[in-house]
Motif scaffolding. Sequence first.
Motif, PDB file in Angstrom:
ATOM      1  N   LEU A  87       0.821  -1.209   0.000  1.00 43.48           N
ATOM      2  CA  LEU A  87       0.000   0.000   0.000  1.00 43.48           C
ATOM      3  C   LEU A  87       0.854   1.257   0.000  1.00 43.48           C
ATOM      4  CD1 LEU A  87      -2.752  -0.865   2.654  1.00 43.48           C
ATOM      5  CD2 LEU A  87      -2.901  -1.064   0.179  1.00 43.48           C
ATOM      6  N   THR A  88       0.378   2.249  -0.735  1.00 41.91           N
ATOM      7  CA  THR A  88       0.983   3.578  -0.733  1.00 41.91           C
ATOM      8  C   THR A  88      -0.099   4.563  -0.309  1.00 41.91           C
ATOM      9  OG1 THR A  88       2.430   2.957  -2.547  1.00 41.91           O
ATOM     10  CG2 THR A  88       2.210   5.290  -2.111  1.00 41.91           C
ATOM     11  N   LEU A  89       0.247   5.452   0.592  1.00 37.55           N
ATOM     12  CA  LEU A  89      -0.675   6.446   1.130  1.00 37.55           C
ATOM     13  C   LEU A  89      -0.190   7.830   0.700  1.00 37.55           C
ATOM     14  CD1 LEU A  89      -3.022   7.098   3.118  1.00 37.55           C
ATOM     15  CD2 LEU A  89      -1.334   7.065   4.935  1.00 37.55           C
ATOM     16  N   ARG A  90      -1.073   8.623   0.103  1.00 36.91           N
ATOM     17  CA  ARG A  90      -0.724   9.975  -0.336  1.00 36.91           C
ATOM     18  C   ARG A  90      -1.713  10.964   0.265  1.00 36.91           C
ATOM     19  NH1 ARG A  90       1.967  12.974  -3.918  1.00 36.91           N
ATOM     20  NH2 ARG A  90       0.925  14.753  -4.873  1.00 36.91           N
ATOM     21  N   VAL A  91      -1.185  12.084   0.780  1.00 36.06           N
ATOM     22  CA  VAL A  91      -2.023  13.163   1.303  1.00 36.06           C
ATOM     23  C   VAL A  91      -2.146  14.218   0.212  1.00 36.06           C
ATOM     24  CG1 VAL A  91      -2.282  14.956   3.053  1.00 36.06           C
ATOM     25  CG2 VAL A  91      -1.338  12.734   3.684  1.00 36.06           C
ATOM     26  N   GLU A  92      -3.361  14.381  -0.289  1.00 40.92           N
ATOM     27  CA  GLU A  92      -3.616  15.348  -1.361  1.00 40.92           C
ATOM     28  C   GLU A  92      -3.807  16.758  -0.810  1.00 40.92           C
ATOM     29  OE1 GLU A  92      -4.230  14.711  -4.949  1.00 40.92           O
ATOM     30  OE2 GLU A  92      -3.061  12.949  -4.420  1.00 40.92           O
ATOM     31  N   ASN A  93      -4.691  16.895   0.190  1.00 42.26           N
ATOM     32  CA  ASN A  93      -5.042  18.220   0.724  1.00 42.26           C
ATOM     33  C   ASN A  93      -5.356  18.127   2.203  1.00 42.26           C
ATOM     34  OD1 ASN A  93      -5.265  19.947  -1.788  1.00 42.26           O
ATOM     35  ND2 ASN A  93      -6.683  18.313  -2.338  1.00 42.26           N
ATOM     36  N   PHE A  94      -5.237  19.268   2.879  1.00 38.43           N
ATOM     37  CA  PHE A  94      -5.677  19.376   4.267  1.00 38.43           C
ATOM     38  C   PHE A  94      -6.527  20.626   4.392  1.00 38.43           C
ATOM     39  CE2 PHE A  94      -5.197  21.186   8.544  1.00 38.43           C
ATOM     40  CZ  PHE A  94      -5.823  20.182   9.258  1.00 38.43           C
ATOM     41  N   LEU A  95      -7.701  20.472   5.027  1.00 38.07           N
ATOM     42  CA  LEU A  95      -8.610  21.592   5.272  1.00 38.07           C
ATOM     43  C   LEU A  95      -8.936  21.638   6.759  1.00 38.07           C
ATOM     44  CD1 LEU A  95     -11.057  21.028   2.255  1.00 38.07           C
ATOM     45  CD2 LEU A  95      -9.145  22.648   2.384  1.00 38.07           C
ATOM     46  N   PRO A  96      -8.490  22.685   7.485  1.00 34.10           N
ATOM     47  CA  PRO A  96      -8.746  22.739   8.935  1.00 34.10           C
ATOM     48  C   PRO A  96     -10.205  22.968   9.308  1.00 34.10           C
ATOM     49  CG  PRO A  96      -7.662  24.738   8.191  1.00 34.10           C
ATOM     50  CD  PRO A  96      -7.681  23.806   7.025  1.00 34.10           C
ATOM     51  N   HIS A  97     -10.959  23.640   8.439  1.00 37.61           N
ATOM     52  CA  HIS A  97     -12.369  23.944   8.703  1.00 37.61           C
ATOM     53  C   HIS A  97     -13.172  23.492   7.472  1.00 37.61           C
ATOM     54  CE1 HIS A  97     -15.429  27.157  10.287  1.00 37.61           C
ATOM     55  NE2 HIS A  97     -16.014  26.015   9.993  1.00 37.61           N
ATOM     56  N   PHE A  98     -13.175  22.173   7.265  1.00 38.52           N
ATOM     57  CA  PHE A  98     -13.806  21.565   6.089  1.00 38.52           C
ATOM     58  C   PHE A  98     -15.269  21.958   5.996  1.00 38.52           C
ATOM     59  CE2 PHE A  98     -16.335  18.327   4.064  1.00 38.52           C
ATOM     60  CZ  PHE A  98     -15.584  17.906   2.975  1.00 38.52           C
ATOM     61  N   VAL A  99     -15.670  22.464   4.814  1.00 36.53           N
ATOM     62  CA  VAL A  99     -17.068  22.742   4.504  1.00 36.53           C
ATOM     63  C   VAL A  99     -17.319  22.362   3.055  1.00 36.53           C
ATOM     64  CG1 VAL A  99     -17.437  24.605   6.188  1.00 36.53           C
ATOM     65  CG2 VAL A  99     -16.616  25.157   3.891  1.00 36.53           C
ATOM     66  N   MET A 100     -18.582  22.043   2.790  1.00 36.18           N
ATOM     67  CA  MET A 100     -19.005  21.761   1.422  1.00 36.18           C
ATOM     68  C   MET A 100     -19.982  22.840   1.017  1.00 36.18           C
ATOM     69  SD  MET A 100     -20.977  18.438  -0.095  1.00 36.18           S
ATOM     70  CE  MET A 100     -19.592  17.384  -0.367  1.00 36.18           C
ATOM     71  N   GLU A 101     -19.632  23.569  -0.036  1.00 38.30           N
ATOM     72  CA  GLU A 101     -20.487  24.626  -0.564  1.00 38.30           C
ATOM     73  C   GLU A 101     -20.886  24.221  -1.974  1.00 38.30           C
ATOM     74  OE1 GLU A 101     -17.833  27.951  -0.204  1.00 38.30           O
ATOM     75  OE2 GLU A 101     -18.243  28.199   1.917  1.00 38.30           O
ATOM     76  N   GLY A 102     -22.031  23.560  -2.086  1.00 38.59           N
ATOM     77  CA  GLY A 102     -22.452  23.028  -3.384  1.00 38.59           C
ATOM     78  C   GLY A 102     -21.533  21.887  -3.776  1.00 38.59           C
ATOM     79  N   THR A 103     -20.832  22.051  -4.880  1.00 38.37           N
ATOM     80  CA  THR A 103     -19.882  21.024  -5.314  1.00 38.37           C
ATOM     81  C   THR A 103     -18.447  21.396  -4.973  1.00 38.37           C
ATOM     82  OG1 THR A 103     -19.740  22.012  -7.519  1.00 38.37           O
ATOM     83  CG2 THR A 103     -21.374  20.245  -7.201  1.00 38.37           C
ATOM     84  N   THR A 104     -18.263  22.460  -4.193  1.00 36.76           N
ATOM     85  CA  THR A 104     -16.927  22.898  -3.808  1.00 36.76           C
ATOM     86  C   THR A 104     -16.630  22.502  -2.377  1.00 36.76           C
ATOM     87  OG1 THR A 104     -17.081  24.783  -5.310  1.00 36.76           O
ATOM     88  CG2 THR A 104     -15.413  24.911  -3.585  1.00 36.76           C
ATOM     89  N   LEU A 105     -15.477  21.866  -2.171  1.00 41.41           N
ATOM     90  CA  LEU A 105     -14.983  21.520  -0.838  1.00 41.41           C
ATOM     91  C   LEU A 105     -13.865  22.499  -0.525  1.00 41.41           C
ATOM     92  CD1 LEU A 105     -14.710  17.657  -1.393  1.00 41.41           C
ATOM     93  CD2 LEU A 105     -16.660  18.953  -0.573  1.00 41.41           C
ATOM     94  N   THR A 106     -13.967  23.157   0.634  1.00 39.50           N
ATOM     95  CA  THR A 106     -12.984  24.170   0.979  1.00 39.50           C
ATOM     96  C   THR A 106     -12.878  24.298   2.490  1.00 39.50           C
ATOM     97  OG1 THR A 106     -12.229  26.430   0.466  1.00 39.50           O
ATOM     98  CG2 THR A 106     -14.601  26.132   0.887  1.00 39.50           C
ATOM     99  N   SER A 107     -12.064  25.256   2.933  1.00 41.72           N
ATOM    100  CA  SER A 107     -11.928  25.539   4.359  1.00 41.72           C
ATOM    101  C   SER A 107     -12.494  26.919   4.623  1.00 41.72           C
ATOM    102  CB  SER A 107     -10.455  25.481   4.786  1.00 41.72           C
ATOM    103  OG  SER A 107     -10.356  25.555   6.187  1.00 41.72           O
ATOM    104  N   GLN A 108     -13.431  26.984   5.568  1.00 43.75           N
ATOM    105  CA  GLN A 108     -14.082  28.249   5.872  1.00 43.75           C
ATOM    106  C   GLN A 108     -13.170  29.192   6.654  1.00 43.75           C
ATOM    107  OE1 GLN A 108     -17.806  28.052   8.157  1.00 43.75           O
ATOM    108  NE2 GLN A 108     -18.750  28.867   6.320  1.00 43.75           N
ATOM    109  N   SER A 109     -12.172  28.610   7.333  1.00 43.00           N
ATOM    110  CA  SER A 109     -11.222  29.428   8.086  1.00 43.00           C
ATOM    111  C   SER A 109      -9.942  28.608   8.293  1.00 43.00           C
ATOM    112  CB  SER A 109     -11.809  29.827   9.449  1.00 43.00           C
ATOM    113  OG  SER A 109     -11.843  28.712  10.320  1.00 43.00           O
TER     114      SER A 109
END
Length: 159
Positions: A87-109
């Motif tokens: 197995l290989t594990l890869r970290v693509e992104n980190f979001l401290p305040h994960f939110v979903m706004e429609g089809t967008t995943l982002t960090s609110q703060s």
Amino acid sequence: MKRLMKLLVLSSLVAIVLTTGCNEKQKQEPAAALPQPAKAPTVVVVPEDVRRKWKAVQIAVSDKHQNQRQVYTLKVGSELKLPGSNLTLRVENFLPHFVMEGTTLTSQSNELVNPAAQIVIREDAKEIYKGWLFSLYPTTHAFQHPFYGFTLVDYLTAS
């Protein structure tokens, strides 16, 4: 003649009942046979201030058969070959305040309100999972593997 009229009336009634019954049946059939609109793909947007502040995450990997747990530190964007496995594990992104706004995943703060790491797991170079680990909700959308479990346990700033 009367007999012919009765027969005509009777056959007309039968035809009406059959037609109505067919229409009712057609109305009851599920609409699942109709083509469904394509699902819009989600997009991950990492705000620049989040990208600058958060550099790495710590992921606990549990070996279910050995009953052992090892914590690995991975920089965002890096990957790790799990020792003793394919197995290989890869970290693509980190979001401290994960939110979903429609089809967008982002960090609110930049605050650790709902920390989440997007990971990709490959087995023999074949992608078997691409999704999110949530530290506050470790069982939400948890990836099920017969030998290993994965949990987001910590996050590291750039210092």
